[in-house]
Design a protein around this motif. Sequence first.
Motif, PDB file in Angstrom:
ATOM      1  N   ALA A 220       0.820  -1.209   0.000  1.00  0.00           N
ATOM      2  CA  ALA A 220       0.000   0.000   0.000  1.00  0.00           C
ATOM      3  C   ALA A 220       0.856   1.262   0.000  1.00  0.00           C
ATOM      4  N   ASP A 221       2.023   1.214   0.644  1.00  0.00           N
ATOM      5  CA  ASP A 221       2.909   2.373   0.647  1.00  0.00           C
ATOM      6  C   ASP A 221       3.385   2.706  -0.768  1.00  0.00           C
ATOM      7  N   SER A 222       3.554   1.688  -1.600  1.00  0.00           N
ATOM      8  CA  SER A 222       3.956   1.930  -2.996  1.00  0.00           C
ATOM      9  C   SER A 222       2.808   2.519  -3.808  1.00  0.00           C
ATOM     10  N   LEU A 223       1.584   2.070  -3.544  1.00  0.00           N
ATOM     11  CA  LEU A 223       0.438   2.649  -4.253  1.00  0.00           C
ATOM     12  C   LEU A 223       0.334   4.143  -3.963  1.00  0.00           C
ATOM     13  N   ALA A 224       0.640   4.543  -2.746  1.00  0.00           N
ATOM     14  CA  ALA A 224       0.549   5.959  -2.375  1.00  0.00           C
ATOM     15  C   ALA A 224       1.465   6.822  -3.240  1.00  0.00           C
ATOM     16  N   ASP A 225       2.580   6.259  -3.699  1.00  0.00           N
ATOM     17  CA  ASP A 225       3.535   6.999  -4.533  1.00  0.00           C
ATOM     18  C   ASP A 225       3.559   6.517  -5.989  1.00  0.00           C
ATOM     19  N   PHE A 226       2.649   5.654  -6.352  1.00  0.00           N
ATOM     20  CA  PHE A 226       2.663   5.051  -7.692  1.00  0.00           C
ATOM     21  C   PHE A 226       2.629   6.113  -8.792  1.00  0.00           C
ATOM     22  N   HIS A 227       1.924   7.194  -8.579  1.00  0.00           N
ATOM     23  CA  HIS A 227       1.828   8.245  -9.600  1.00  0.00           C
ATOM     24  C   HIS A 227       3.176   8.916  -9.883  1.00  0.00           C
ATOM     25  N   ARG A 228       4.158   8.698  -9.019  1.00  0.00           N
ATOM     26  CA  ARG A 228       5.500   9.248  -9.230  1.00  0.00           C
ATOM     27  C   ARG A 228       6.381   8.318 -10.070  1.00  0.00           C
ATOM     28  N   TRP A 229       5.942   7.069 -10.268  1.00  0.00           N
ATOM     29  CA  TRP A 229       6.723   6.123 -11.056  1.00  0.00           C
ATOM     30  C   TRP A 229       6.692   6.541 -12.525  1.00  0.00           C
ATOM     31  N   GLN A 230       7.811   6.360 -13.203  1.00  0.00           N
ATOM     32  CA  GLN A 230       7.845   6.660 -14.619  1.00  0.00           C
ATOM     33  C   GLN A 230       6.894   5.722 -15.365  1.00  0.00           C
ATOM     34  N   ARG A 231       6.009   6.307 -16.150  1.00  0.00           N
ATOM     35  CA  ARG A 231       5.043   5.585 -17.000  1.00  0.00           C
ATOM     36  C   ARG A 231       4.148   4.634 -16.191  1.00  0.00           C
ATOM     37  N   TRP A 232       3.725   5.078 -15.024  1.00  0.00           N
ATOM     38  CA  TRP A 232       2.879   4.249 -14.159  1.00  0.00           C
ATOM     39  C   TRP A 232       1.573   3.873 -14.838  1.00  0.00           C
ATOM     40  N   ARG A 233       1.043   4.767 -15.641  1.00  0.00           N
ATOM     41  CA  ARG A 233      -0.213   4.453 -16.346  1.00  0.00           C
ATOM     42  C   ARG A 233      -0.026   3.293 -17.320  1.00  0.00           C
ATOM     43  N   ASP A 234       1.154   3.220 -17.931  1.00  0.00           N
ATOM     44  CA  ASP A 234       1.451   2.106 -18.843  1.00  0.00           C
ATOM     45  C   ASP A 234       1.490   0.782 -18.092  1.00  0.00           C
ATOM     46  N   ILE A 235       2.039   0.798 -16.870  1.00  0.00           N
ATOM     47  CA  ILE A 235       2.069  -0.419 -16.050  1.00  0.00           C
ATOM     48  C   ILE A 235       0.641  -0.867 -15.772  1.00  0.00           C
ATOM     49  N   ALA A 236      -0.197   0.057 -15.339  1.00  0.00           N
ATOM     50  CA  ALA A 236      -1.593  -0.264 -15.020  1.00  0.00           C
ATOM     51  C   ALA A 236      -2.365  -0.727 -16.249  1.00  0.00           C
ATOM     52  N   ALA A 237      -1.971  -0.259 -17.411  1.00  0.00           N
ATOM     53  CA  ALA A 237      -2.660  -0.651 -18.646  1.00  0.00           C
ATOM     54  C   ALA A 237      -2.182  -2.004 -19.173  1.00  0.00           C
ATOM     55  N   ARG A 238      -1.029  -2.477 -18.696  1.00  0.00           N
ATOM     56  CA  ARG A 238      -0.455  -3.721 -19.219  1.00  0.00           C
ATOM     57  C   ARG A 238      -0.763  -4.954 -18.390  1.00  0.00           C
ATOM     58  N   LEU A 239      -0.960  -4.784 -17.065  1.00  0.00           N
ATOM     59  CA  LEU A 239      -1.238  -5.962 -16.248  1.00  0.00           C
ATOM     60  C   LEU A 239      -2.006  -5.576 -14.992  1.00  0.00           C
ATOM     61  N   PRO A 240      -2.763  -6.527 -14.442  1.00  0.00           N
ATOM     62  CA  PRO A 240      -3.502  -6.261 -13.206  1.00  0.00           C
ATOM     63  C   PRO A 240      -2.537  -6.026 -12.048  1.00  0.00           C
ATOM     64  N   ILE A 241      -3.033  -5.326 -11.033  1.00  0.00           N
ATOM     65  CA  ILE A 241      -2.209  -4.955  -9.883  1.00  0.00           C
ATOM     66  C   ILE A 241      -2.891  -5.400  -8.599  1.00  0.00           C
ATOM     67  N   ALA A 242      -2.112  -6.026  -7.727  1.00  0.00           N
ATOM     68  CA  ALA A 242      -2.587  -6.389  -6.395  1.00  0.00           C
ATOM     69  C   ALA A 242      -1.831  -5.512  -5.395  1.00  0.00           C
TER      70      ALA A 242
END
Length: 189
Positions: free
Chosen positions: A104-126
């Motif tokens: 959950a701590d990573s989700l809080a900062d996920f928007h700071r990851w480079q191309r995070w939207r691409d990650i979310a568009a390529r595979l499901p996330i738990a």
Amino acid sequence: MRIGLFGGSFNPMHEGHLLVMEETLRRLQLDALWVLVTPGNPLKNNSALPPLADRVGAARAMIRNPRIRVTGFEAAKGFAYSWQTVDFLTTRLPGRRFVWIMGADSLADFHRWQRWRDIAARLPIAVYVRPGAARRALASRAATMLDHAQLDESDAALLADCRPPAWIYLQGRQSALSSSAIRASRNPR
């Protein structure tokens, strides 16, 4: 084959990481889980990060489950960002059903990851609960933007077969351990 991808610096790996691995293997009904020991987090100061081989070796020494495999392949491929790993694996292994696993701590900062939207568009996330991180995680920019794609926790076993974007927030057993606290206790000031 349903494979969880759990990345991090693992400096050091601890029982809390093992708990997340075991819980996600079971609840997502994964066939395997790959621990991706990163060369270094681009959002953190990596100057004191132990060598990759040491962190990979320490992680392998802790893991007893034959369905969990530890790798440092991102460094060998020259990958600095998670999106590169996701792109490589989903392109090279199209028959696998990958699930990205994060705390959950990573989700809080996920928007700071480079191309995070691409990650979310390529595979499901738990996303697995972490002590003290739930409120910040669920109110984060990424969680808000992906709100439409969130599954109910009772559908955890279906996640690997969902078309992305799809994500789930898993409640469950928690560990108060953290790598930063372990490092701080080893090097008191």
